[in-house]
Motif scaffolding. Structure first.
Motif, PDB file in Angstrom:
ATOM      1  N   LEU A 165       0.854  -1.187   0.000  1.00 41.04           N
ATOM      2  CA  LEU A 165       0.000   0.000   0.000  1.00 41.04           C
ATOM      3  C   LEU A 165       0.889   1.234   0.000  1.00 41.04           C
ATOM      4  N   SER A 166       0.530   2.203  -0.824  1.00 39.44           N
ATOM      5  CA  SER A 166       1.352   3.402  -0.972  1.00 39.44           C
ATOM      6  C   SER A 166       0.481   4.642  -0.985  1.00 39.44           C
ATOM      7  N   ARG A 167       0.999   5.733  -0.446  1.00 39.60           N
ATOM      8  CA  ARG A 167       0.268   7.003  -0.466  1.00 39.60           C
ATOM      9  C   ARG A 167       0.120   7.517  -1.891  1.00 39.60           C
ATOM     10  N   GLU A 168       1.058   7.168  -2.763  1.00 41.77           N
ATOM     11  CA  GLU A 168       1.021   7.665  -4.140  1.00 41.77           C
ATOM     12  C   GLU A 168       0.333   6.712  -5.106  1.00 41.77           C
ATOM     13  N   LEU A 169       0.392   5.393  -4.829  1.00 44.50           N
ATOM     14  CA  LEU A 169      -0.138   4.398  -5.770  1.00 44.50           C
ATOM     15  C   LEU A 169      -1.372   3.671  -5.264  1.00 44.50           C
ATOM     16  N   GLY A 170      -1.775   3.916  -4.013  1.00 41.15           N
ATOM     17  CA  GLY A 170      -2.827   3.083  -3.463  1.00 41.15           C
ATOM     18  C   GLY A 170      -2.301   1.660  -3.380  1.00 41.15           C
ATOM     19  N   ASN A 171      -3.163   0.664  -3.707  1.00 40.98           N
ATOM     20  CA  ASN A 171      -2.664  -0.712  -3.681  1.00 40.98           C
ATOM     21  C   ASN A 171      -2.814  -1.430  -5.019  1.00 40.98           C
ATOM     22  N   TRP A 172      -3.023  -0.644  -6.086  1.00 33.49           N
ATOM     23  CA  TRP A 172      -3.131  -1.239  -7.414  1.00 33.49           C
ATOM     24  C   TRP A 172      -1.773  -1.167  -8.120  1.00 33.49           C
ATOM     25  N   SER A 173      -0.887  -2.085  -7.823  1.00 32.86           N
ATOM     26  CA  SER A 173       0.416  -2.043  -8.487  1.00 32.86           C
ATOM     27  C   SER A 173       1.004  -3.437  -8.638  1.00 32.86           C
ATOM     28  N   PHE A 174       1.633  -3.671  -9.780  1.00 34.92           N
ATOM     29  CA  PHE A 174       2.424  -4.867 -10.019  1.00 34.92           C
ATOM     30  C   PHE A 174       3.841  -4.604  -9.535  1.00 34.92           C
ATOM     31  N   LEU A 175       4.509  -5.658  -9.096  1.00 33.86           N
ATOM     32  CA  LEU A 175       5.863  -5.513  -8.583  1.00 33.86           C
ATOM     33  C   LEU A 175       6.842  -6.377  -9.371  1.00 33.86           C
ATOM     34  N   GLY A 176       8.032  -5.853  -9.553  1.00 33.73           N
ATOM     35  CA  GLY A 176       9.110  -6.599 -10.177  1.00 33.73           C
ATOM     36  C   GLY A 176      10.401  -6.314  -9.436  1.00 33.73           C
ATOM     37  N   ALA A 177      11.349  -7.237  -9.523  1.00 29.48           N
ATOM     38  CA  ALA A 177      12.612  -7.088  -8.792  1.00 29.48           C
ATOM     39  C   ALA A 177      13.801  -7.289  -9.712  1.00 29.48           C
ATOM     40  N   ILE A 178      14.813  -6.459  -9.519  1.00 24.51           N
ATOM     41  CA  ILE A 178      16.112  -6.650 -10.166  1.00 24.51           C
ATOM     42  C   ILE A 178      17.141  -6.858  -9.069  1.00 24.51           C
ATOM     43  N   PHE A 179      17.645  -8.064  -8.959  1.00 25.48           N
ATOM     44  CA  PHE A 179      18.758  -8.334  -8.048  1.00 25.48           C
ATOM     45  C   PHE A 179      20.040  -7.991  -8.808  1.00 25.48           C
ATOM     46  N   THR A 180      20.975  -7.327  -8.161  1.00 22.09           N
ATOM     47  CA  THR A 180      22.200  -6.931  -8.839  1.00 22.09           C
ATOM     48  C   THR A 180      23.410  -6.987  -7.904  1.00 22.09           C
ATOM     49  N   THR A 181      24.552  -7.198  -8.501  1.00 21.43           N
ATOM     50  CA  THR A 181      25.809  -7.181  -7.741  1.00 21.43           C
ATOM     51  C   THR A 181      26.298  -5.764  -7.485  1.00 21.43           C
ATOM     52  N   ILE A 182      25.620  -4.777  -8.065  1.00 21.95           N
ATOM     53  CA  ILE A 182      25.993  -3.378  -7.867  1.00 21.95           C
ATOM     54  C   ILE A 182      25.568  -2.930  -6.470  1.00 21.95           C
TER      55      ILE A 182
END
Length: 342
Positions: free
Chosen positions: A159-176
């Protein structure tokens, strides 16, 4: 350099269509293993055996890829323009979760992630990345909260103040090694709208979910017949459930979806046009949709439960035609629907 790279990465992510970005460490939530173990030990994962099988990775992101130094979490809004709860009053119509009314988000988000990831690698020679979109043992919601994209509401969704709760999530794991963001304050307060609206009482307590009673789980993940007590509470929801998301008051601040392929519609299909689908017709109708993955039998099972809950005797003939279906779960659902409408 790392702060400048992070800001450039944010700009690139927004250009690609994402709505927000944050960064955390893979070990940012040491409490995850215990939380997940408690969930599985209580049996609340239901038939989702992969949760137990991959628990050592899912509960500890740093174990999934030990070389990773940072996790870049990205959110993409899919906010509907209509009220998803309105269709629940149209009992002869099929209620489909907003996220599943358009193209499969897995494909769209993963392609965006890969483009962002390739750009990131171009800026940091010798580094590496791995991208994940709901298809690997990654707990996206806790990681997104750790990365400052929002907080997990009482319904366990981000839940976000800017997005509400309608959002898809993705992740980038990185060695950086990127600078991290701070978690944000939980702003649910005393509100319990998401808990109180749940038709099957799937929340034993705030911030706890029993998947075995969740309509999203029952219509998508659960194989075989659904418990009779729960069938009557599913209403006309045939794929997923948006009740706890749609009722959240923070959605009044939700950002509009930018991706037209996620577009949902207030015009729901009639149950009688779905109940007669055979395998070929089902596959053709839902090609490119996340709905396709549950298969015709489970889909029609859900439609038959909705017909049984509709109170519309005009739908009885469609159910009657399936009482001897080759799939016993479908046949059982058809007999239940016929009995309810008799």
């Amino acid at each position: 350099m790392s702060e400048a790279l992070k800001q450039a990465l944010l700009a690139r992510s927004l250009d690609e269509g994402f709505s927000a970005m944050g960064v955390c460490r893979p070990d940012a939530m040491p409490e995850l293993p215990a939380r997940l173990a408690q969930f599985v030990e209580a049996g609340r994962h239901g038939q989702m055996g992969w949760m137990a099988e991959r628990m050592h990775w899912r509960g500890a992101p740093d174990a999934l890829w030990p070389e990773a130094r940072s996790v870049v979490m990205l959110a993409e809004a899919y906010t509907p323009e209509h009220d998803p709860l309105a269709v629940l009053e149209q009992t002869s119509k099929a209620a489909v979760s907003v996220y599943a009314q358009g193209r499969d988000y897995h494909d769209i988000v993963k392609k965006r992630l890969k483009r962002v990831g390739r750009w990131l690698l171009d800026q940091a020679e010798g580094e590496a990345i791995k991208v994940f979109v709901d298809t690997a043992p990654v707990m996206e919601k806790p990681l997104a909260a750790a990365a400052g994209l929002g907080w997990q509401g009482k319904h366990t969704n981000l839940l976000s103040r800017e997005l509400g709760n309608w959002s898809f999530l993705g992740a980038i794991f990185t060695t950086i090694d990127l600078p991290v963001d701070e978690p944000v304050e939980d702003r649910c307060g005393s509100c319990r709208a998401c808990l109180d609206i749940c038709p099957t009482d799937a929340f034993p307590a705030p911030n706890q979910l029993d998947a075995r009673r969740c309509i999203s789980y029952l219509t998508i993940e659960h194989k075989g017949p659904v418990d009779v007590e729960l069938r009557a509470k599913m209403g006309n929801r045939i794929y997923g459930c948006d009740d706890c998301l749609a009722i959240c008051p923070w959605n009044k601040f939700a950002r509009e979806a930018r991706e037209l392929r996620y577009a949902s519609s207030p015009d729901a299909p009639d149950l009688n046009e779905l109940v007669g689908l055979d395998d070929a017709a089902f596959r053709a109708r839902y090609s490119g949709s996340p709905i396709k993955r549950i298969g015709r039998d489970q889909f029609v099972r859900n439609v038959l439960y909705a017909i049984g809950n509709s109170g519309d005797v005009a739908l009885k003939s469609g159910a009657q035609a399936l009482v001897d279906d080759a799939d016993e779960t479908v046949a059982d659902a058809a007999r239940w629907a016929v009995e309810r409408l008799t």
